[in-house]
Design a protein around this motif. Sequence first.
Motif, PDB file in Angstrom:
ATOM      1  N   LEU A  14       0.814  -1.202   0.000  1.00  0.00           N
ATOM      2  CA  LEU A  14       0.000   0.000   0.000  1.00  0.00           C
ATOM      3  C   LEU A  14       0.855   1.262   0.000  1.00  0.00           C
ATOM      4  O   LEU A  14       0.536   2.249  -0.653  1.00  0.00           O
ATOM      5  N   GLU A  15       1.946   1.244   0.757  1.00  0.00           N
ATOM      6  CA  GLU A  15       2.838   2.394   0.767  1.00  0.00           C
ATOM      7  C   GLU A  15       3.413   2.625  -0.625  1.00  0.00           C
ATOM      8  O   GLU A  15       3.486   3.753  -1.108  1.00  0.00           O
ATOM      9  N   ASP A  16       3.794   1.541  -1.273  1.00  0.00           N
ATOM     10  CA  ASP A  16       4.342   1.645  -2.616  1.00  0.00           C
ATOM     11  C   ASP A  16       3.292   2.199  -3.566  1.00  0.00           C
ATOM     12  O   ASP A  16       3.562   3.023  -4.428  1.00  0.00           O
ATOM     13  N   PHE A  17       2.050   1.755  -3.372  1.00  0.00           N
ATOM     14  CA  PHE A  17       0.942   2.200  -4.205  1.00  0.00           C
ATOM     15  C   PHE A  17       0.667   3.686  -3.990  1.00  0.00           C
ATOM     16  O   PHE A  17       0.508   4.448  -4.923  1.00  0.00           O
ATOM     17  N   ASP A  18       0.611   4.120  -2.750  1.00  0.00           N
ATOM     18  CA  ASP A  18       0.313   5.513  -2.431  1.00  0.00           C
ATOM     19  C   ASP A  18       1.392   6.472  -2.937  1.00  0.00           C
ATOM     20  O   ASP A  18       1.105   7.616  -3.294  1.00  0.00           O
ATOM     21  N   LEU A  19       2.629   6.007  -2.945  1.00  0.00           N
ATOM     22  CA  LEU A  19       3.738   6.868  -3.335  1.00  0.00           C
ATOM     23  C   LEU A  19       4.191   6.610  -4.783  1.00  0.00           C
ATOM     24  O   LEU A  19       5.328   6.846  -5.134  1.00  0.00           O
ATOM     25  N   ALA A  20       3.264   6.085  -5.590  1.00  0.00           N
ATOM     26  CA  ALA A  20       3.608   5.748  -6.978  1.00  0.00           C
ATOM     27  C   ALA A  20       4.193   6.976  -7.702  1.00  0.00           C
ATOM     28  O   ALA A  20       3.653   8.076  -7.633  1.00  0.00           O
ATOM     29  N   ASP A  21       5.283   6.758  -8.351  1.00  0.00           N
ATOM     30  CA  ASP A  21       5.979   7.816  -9.086  1.00  0.00           C
ATOM     31  C   ASP A  21       5.115   8.266 -10.265  1.00  0.00           C
ATOM     32  O   ASP A  21       4.748   7.479 -11.131  1.00  0.00           O
ATOM     33  N   ILE A  65      -5.376   4.063 -12.188  1.00  0.00           N
ATOM     34  CA  ILE A  65      -5.767   2.674 -11.944  1.00  0.00           C
ATOM     35  C   ILE A  65      -4.501   1.825 -11.948  1.00  0.00           C
ATOM     36  O   ILE A  65      -3.617   2.013 -12.788  1.00  0.00           O
ATOM     37  N   ILE A  66      -4.402   0.907 -11.003  1.00  0.00           N
ATOM     38  CA  ILE A  66      -3.238   0.019 -10.947  1.00  0.00           C
ATOM     39  C   ILE A  66      -3.563  -1.251 -11.737  1.00  0.00           C
ATOM     40  O   ILE A  66      -4.591  -1.895 -11.499  1.00  0.00           O
ATOM     41  N   VAL A  67      -2.712  -1.588 -12.690  1.00  0.00           N
ATOM     42  CA  VAL A  67      -2.972  -2.758 -13.537  1.00  0.00           C
ATOM     43  C   VAL A  67      -1.728  -3.643 -13.637  1.00  0.00           C
ATOM     44  O   VAL A  67      -0.610  -3.220 -13.328  1.00  0.00           O
ATOM     45  N   ARG A  68      -1.978  -4.878 -14.077  1.00  0.00           N
ATOM     46  CA  ARG A  68      -0.898  -5.814 -14.397  1.00  0.00           C
ATOM     47  C   ARG A  68      -1.047  -6.199 -15.868  1.00  0.00           C
ATOM     48  O   ARG A  68      -2.174  -6.373 -16.353  1.00  0.00           O
ATOM     49  N   GLU A  69       0.081  -6.349 -16.539  1.00  0.00           N
ATOM     50  CA  GLU A  69       0.023  -6.707 -17.957  1.00  0.00           C
ATOM     51  C   GLU A  69      -0.200  -8.207 -18.115  1.00  0.00           C
ATOM     52  O   GLU A  69       0.484  -9.033 -17.516  1.00  0.00           O
ATOM     53  N   ARG A  99       1.998  -2.393 -12.982  1.00  0.00           N
ATOM     54  CA  ARG A  99       2.783  -3.031 -11.936  1.00  0.00           C
ATOM     55  C   ARG A  99       2.885  -4.535 -12.214  1.00  0.00           C
ATOM     56  O   ARG A  99       2.144  -5.335 -11.663  1.00  0.00           O
ATOM     57  N   ASN A 100       3.792  -4.900 -13.079  1.00  0.00           N
ATOM     58  CA  ASN A 100       3.976  -6.320 -13.401  1.00  0.00           C
ATOM     59  C   ASN A 100       4.704  -7.083 -12.300  1.00  0.00           C
ATOM     60  O   ASN A 100       4.812  -8.310 -12.353  1.00  0.00           O
ATOM     61  N   ASP A 101       5.186  -6.342 -11.284  1.00  0.00           N
ATOM     62  CA  ASP A 101       5.890  -6.999 -10.177  1.00  0.00           C
ATOM     63  C   ASP A 101       4.931  -7.522  -9.114  1.00  0.00           C
ATOM     64  O   ASP A 101       5.339  -8.206  -8.178  1.00  0.00           O
ATOM     65  N   ILE A 102       3.639  -7.214  -9.270  1.00  0.00           N
ATOM     66  CA  ILE A 102       2.658  -7.659  -8.284  1.00  0.00           C
ATOM     67  C   ILE A 102       2.175  -9.056  -8.646  1.00  0.00           C
ATOM     68  O   ILE A 102       1.705  -9.297  -9.753  1.00  0.00           O
ATOM     69  N   SER A 103       2.299  -9.968  -7.712  1.00  0.00           N
ATOM     70  CA  SER A 103       1.907 -11.363  -7.942  1.00  0.00           C
ATOM     71  C   SER A 103       0.396 -11.529  -7.821  1.00  0.00           C
ATOM     72  O   SER A 103      -0.315 -10.608  -7.421  1.00  0.00           O
TER      73      SER A 103
END
Length: 286
Positions: A14-21, A65-69, A99-103
């Motif tokens: 969540l911290e990573d999400f909130d502080l997204a570059d 929006i946060i997405v995965r490829e 965010r392809n690093d999210i499992s």
Amino acid sequence: MTQKGLGKGIKALLEDFDLADESKITKISIDKIKPNPNQPRKHVKEETIKELAESIKEKGVIQPIIVREKEDYYEIVAGERRWRASQLAGLKEVPVVIRNDISEVESLELALIENIQREDLNPIDLAIAYNELIEKYNLTQEELSKIVSKSRSAIANTIRLLKLPEEIKNLIINGKLSEGHGRVLLALEDEKEITRLANECIAKQLSVRELEEIIYFKSQEENQEKNVSHETKQDKKDNDLANVEEDLIEALGTKVVVKGSLNKGKIIIEYFSREDLERIYLKISK
């Protein structure tokens, strides 16, 4: 797969999400985005999507929006409501962070937490989300309370709503009954009575307090009926035993006491002399 220490992983995500570059924010075609099939949010209020769509028409999509490829599309990790509202608003493209690093597991975690932290999430979906986290990660309610910043009792009371009949849960989902009404109805065991009172609440627009009073007085009446029934049965049993006593006294010509019930007990026969004992013995042994 079970995990303890889930809270630390979720907080980090969540911290990573909130502080997204912001430099990583890009726009992609809204048609290339699909919702996560494992999205824990089961019911979405159409009116809230319409309200959000109006806001997006005026101000645009403020939070990406946060997405995965995936193979030929992008799967939503967080932000399905924004995506739906953007579709309704007629947008062709939407801002996203890829965010392809999210499992798969982390994607579900984020979706669950995002839903739990939404104020408009209905109580039943919230209960389902809590329960999924507890079961999937082998958490205690106390551990979950620290993760989602809710009291343990609040979590326990919400999860208890899942014990309600499906019909009543749907009434809560659709906003016809409140979470408070649902909690009060849990005091009842008879599903037909739960349904009857739930419909009465809707028809008469009863408050939670009024429902509590109805159930309280109903339980008092039932207890009185049980007591009266017990006393009636006891009186009948006592009368039957009294009749047996009278018959034995008349037959034996002495004092007789019958103790117990019609199914089990003891008979006390008194005698006052040797002659009296022999007389009673002769009567019984005939």
